[in-house]
Write an enzyme that holds these catalytic residues in place. Sequence first.
Site, PDB file in Angstrom:
ATOM      1  CE  LYS A 204       2.421 -11.673   0.523  1.00 28.11           C
ATOM      2  NZ  LYS A 204       2.648 -11.180   1.913  1.00 28.11           N
TER       3      LYS A 204
ATOM      4  NE  ARG B  76      -2.403  -6.893   0.049  1.00 31.09           N
ATOM      5  CZ  ARG B  76      -1.104  -6.838  -0.263  1.00 31.09           C
ATOM      6  NH1 ARG B  76      -0.702  -7.152  -1.463  1.00 31.09           N
ATOM      7  NH2 ARG B  76      -0.223  -6.484   0.650  1.00 31.09           N
TER       8      ARG B  76
ATOM      9  NE  ARG C 172       9.100  -5.087   3.625  1.00 30.40           N
ATOM     10  CZ  ARG C 172       7.934  -5.661   3.305  1.00 30.40           C
ATOM     11  NH1 ARG C 172       7.932  -6.810   2.630  1.00 30.40           N
ATOM     12  NH2 ARG C 172       6.804  -5.116   3.668  1.00 30.40           N
TER      13      ARG C 172
ATOM     14  NE  ARG D 143       6.818  -1.820   1.149  1.00 28.70           N
ATOM     15  CZ  ARG D 143       6.101  -2.916   0.920  1.00 28.70           C
ATOM     16  NH1 ARG D 143       6.683  -3.986   0.379  1.00 28.70           N
ATOM     17  NH2 ARG D 143       4.822  -2.965   1.240  1.00 28.70           N
TER      18      ARG D 143
ATOM     19  NE  ARG E 189       1.642  -2.978   4.539  1.00 27.70           N
ATOM     20  CZ  ARG E 189       2.911  -3.261   4.308  1.00 27.70           C
ATOM     21  NH1 ARG E 189       3.858  -2.623   4.962  1.00 27.70           N
ATOM     22  NH2 ARG E 189       3.235  -4.154   3.412  1.00 27.70           N
TER      23      ARG E 189
HETATM   24  P1  ADP Z   1       6.303 -10.064   2.050  1.00 29.96           P
HETATM   25  O1  ADP Z   1       6.628 -10.007   0.589  1.00 29.96           O
HETATM   26  O2  ADP Z   1       5.481 -11.271   2.404  1.00 29.96           O
HETATM   27  O3  ADP Z   1       5.686  -8.801   2.578  1.00 29.96           O
HETATM   28  P2  ADP Z   1       9.213 -10.064   2.406  1.00 29.96           P
HETATM   29  O4  ADP Z   1       9.651 -11.201   1.552  1.00 29.96           O
HETATM   30  O5  ADP Z   1       9.497  -8.702   1.927  1.00 29.96           O
HETATM   31  O6  ADP Z   1       7.659 -10.236   2.834  1.00 29.96           O
HETATM   32  O7  ADP Z   1       9.875 -10.294   3.850  1.00 29.96           O
HETATM   33  C1  ADP Z   1       9.652  -9.366   4.909  1.00 29.96           C
HETATM   34  C2  ADP Z   1      10.964  -9.137   5.667  1.00 29.96           C
HETATM   35  O8  ADP Z   1      11.322 -10.331   6.365  1.00 29.96           O
HETATM   36  C3  ADP Z   1      12.155  -8.791   4.754  1.00 29.96           C
HETATM   37  O9  ADP Z   1      12.955  -7.872   5.429  1.00 29.96           O
HETATM   38  C4  ADP Z   1      12.865 -10.148   4.576  1.00 29.96           C
HETATM   39  O10 ADP Z   1      14.258  -9.982   4.351  1.00 29.96           O
HETATM   40  C5  ADP Z   1      12.599 -10.821   5.912  1.00 29.96           C
HETATM   41  N1  ADP Z   1      12.458 -12.286   5.807  1.00 29.96           N
HETATM   42  C6  ADP Z   1      11.925 -13.011   4.784  1.00 29.96           C
HETATM   43  N2  ADP Z   1      11.970 -14.327   5.048  1.00 29.96           N
HETATM   44  C7  ADP Z   1      12.512 -14.439   6.285  1.00 29.96           C
HETATM   45  C8  ADP Z   1      12.845 -15.551   7.137  1.00 29.96           C
HETATM   46  N3  ADP Z   1      12.590 -16.806   6.768  1.00 29.96           N
HETATM   47  N4  ADP Z   1      13.391 -15.275   8.342  1.00 29.96           N
HETATM   48  C9  ADP Z   1      13.653 -13.992   8.731  1.00 29.96           C
HETATM   49  N5  ADP Z   1      13.386 -12.918   7.979  1.00 29.96           N
HETATM   50  C10 ADP Z   1      12.827 -13.132   6.772  1.00 29.96           C
HETATM   51  P1  AMP Z   2       2.860  -5.329  -0.754  1.00 32.13           P
HETATM   52  O1  AMP Z   2       4.043  -4.860  -1.507  1.00 32.13           O
HETATM   53  O2  AMP Z   2       2.288  -6.617  -1.280  1.00 32.13           O
HETATM   54  O3  AMP Z   2       3.084  -5.355   0.745  1.00 32.13           O
HETATM   55  O4  AMP Z   2       1.706  -4.239  -1.022  1.00 32.13           O
HETATM   56  C1  AMP Z   2       1.864  -2.892  -0.634  1.00 32.13           C
HETATM   57  C2  AMP Z   2       0.544  -2.145  -0.762  1.00 32.13           C
HETATM   58  O5  AMP Z   2       0.106  -2.129  -2.124  1.00 32.13           O
HETATM   59  C3  AMP Z   2      -0.649  -2.697   0.025  1.00 32.13           C
HETATM   60  O6  AMP Z   2      -0.644  -2.289   1.387  1.00 32.13           O
HETATM   61  C4  AMP Z   2      -1.824  -2.103  -0.761  1.00 32.13           C
HETATM   62  O7  AMP Z   2      -1.996  -0.717  -0.464  1.00 32.13           O
HETATM   63  C5  AMP Z   2      -1.317  -2.199  -2.204  1.00 32.13           C
HETATM   64  N1  AMP Z   2      -1.685  -3.500  -2.818  1.00 32.13           N
HETATM   65  C6  AMP Z   2      -0.821  -4.473  -3.236  1.00 32.13           C
HETATM   66  N2  AMP Z   2      -1.491  -5.510  -3.751  1.00 32.13           N
HETATM   67  C7  AMP Z   2      -2.802  -5.197  -3.673  1.00 32.13           C
HETATM   68  C8  AMP Z   2      -4.007  -5.882  -4.022  1.00 32.13           C
HETATM   69  N3  AMP Z   2      -3.995  -7.109  -4.558  1.00 32.13           N
HETATM   70  N4  AMP Z   2      -5.190  -5.256  -3.791  1.00 32.13           N
HETATM   71  C9  AMP Z   2      -5.220  -4.020  -3.250  1.00 32.13           C
HETATM   72  N5  AMP Z   2      -4.139  -3.337  -2.867  1.00 32.13           N
HETATM   73  C10 AMP Z   2      -2.932  -3.908  -3.080  1.00 32.13           C
END
Ligand code: ADP
Ligand code: AMP
Length: 217
Positions: A13, A88, A127, A160, A171
């Site tokens: 995302k 969420r 990541r 992270r 998660r």
């Molecule tokens: P989200 O925001 O949904 O938690 P991220 O955009 O941070 O996910 O992506 C999670 C991990 O996967 C990151 O390390 C990112 O670089 C990697 N990633 C994102 N898109 C792809 C893809 N299409 N193929 C492989 N790895 C990806």
């Molecule tokens: P993310 O960066 O989207 O993976 O979110 C990291 C963490 O932030 C999650 O595991 C939750 O602890 C908190 N968080 C982010 N968005 C929300 C939401 N919409 N509602 C509740 N907790 C959230």
Amino acid sequence: MKIVLLGPPGAGKGTQAKFISEKYSIPHISTGDIFRKNISEKTPLGVKAKSYLDAGKLVPDEVTIDIVKDRLSMKDCKNGFLLDGFPRTVNQAEALDLFLNGKGEQIDTALLIDVPKELILERMTGRRVCPSCGASYHIKFNPTKVKGKCDACGADVIQRKDDTESTVKDRLDVYGKQTQPLIGYYEKQNQLSKVDGTGEIDKVFERVINVLGAVGK
Ligand code: ADP
Ligand code: AMP
């Protein structure tokens, strides 16, 4: 465009949000980023949110919803926004609908980035993020050009705290129980669209553009 991005943690995302927000000139609003910034600045919100993020649990709705409403009331959201990581819970989705309906608005689409569970763990544990500008990388799929340094701003990238294997599993559990029901919620309202989130990042973005181009037609 008013877009909600849906999908499990690690679906891509944040990665896609960066491109979408540039293409459509809309602000990328990540509730996770908002919480992390507040935690690093030790604000009252950060102090409240920290234990939830560390445990991979959701920050309570009453805290999260108000933050998003405030953010969406800012000037730069006038012509649209991209929500990443919100809503969420069904409660959050209803609050968002109510807030927008109150202004005679609604989202254009909730876009689900669909990635099978088997791929998630590797994506998340690999990541790396930039604590300074928020850019996101992957040690294997999207490495930084210079090892350990952010391409965009040169800061040291970090893992992270909640991207360790055991927290990722918690998660994903939280996602299944509390967030996945949103797919049905938006489907019922005819607002759901979907892209296959597997394959290379720019291929996924091509699919995203195609799907968003068809929204509302
Ligand atoms: P989200 O925001 O949904 O938690 P991220 O955009 O941070 O996910 O992506 C999670 C991990 O996967 C990151 O390390 C990112 O670089 C990697 N990633 C994102 N898109 C792809 C893809 N299409 N193929 C492989 N790895 C990806
Ligand atoms: P993310 O960066 O989207 O993976 O979110 C990291 C963490 O932030 C999650 O595991 C939750 O602890 C908190 N968080 C982010 N968005 C929300 C939401 N919409 N509602 C509740 N907790 C959230």
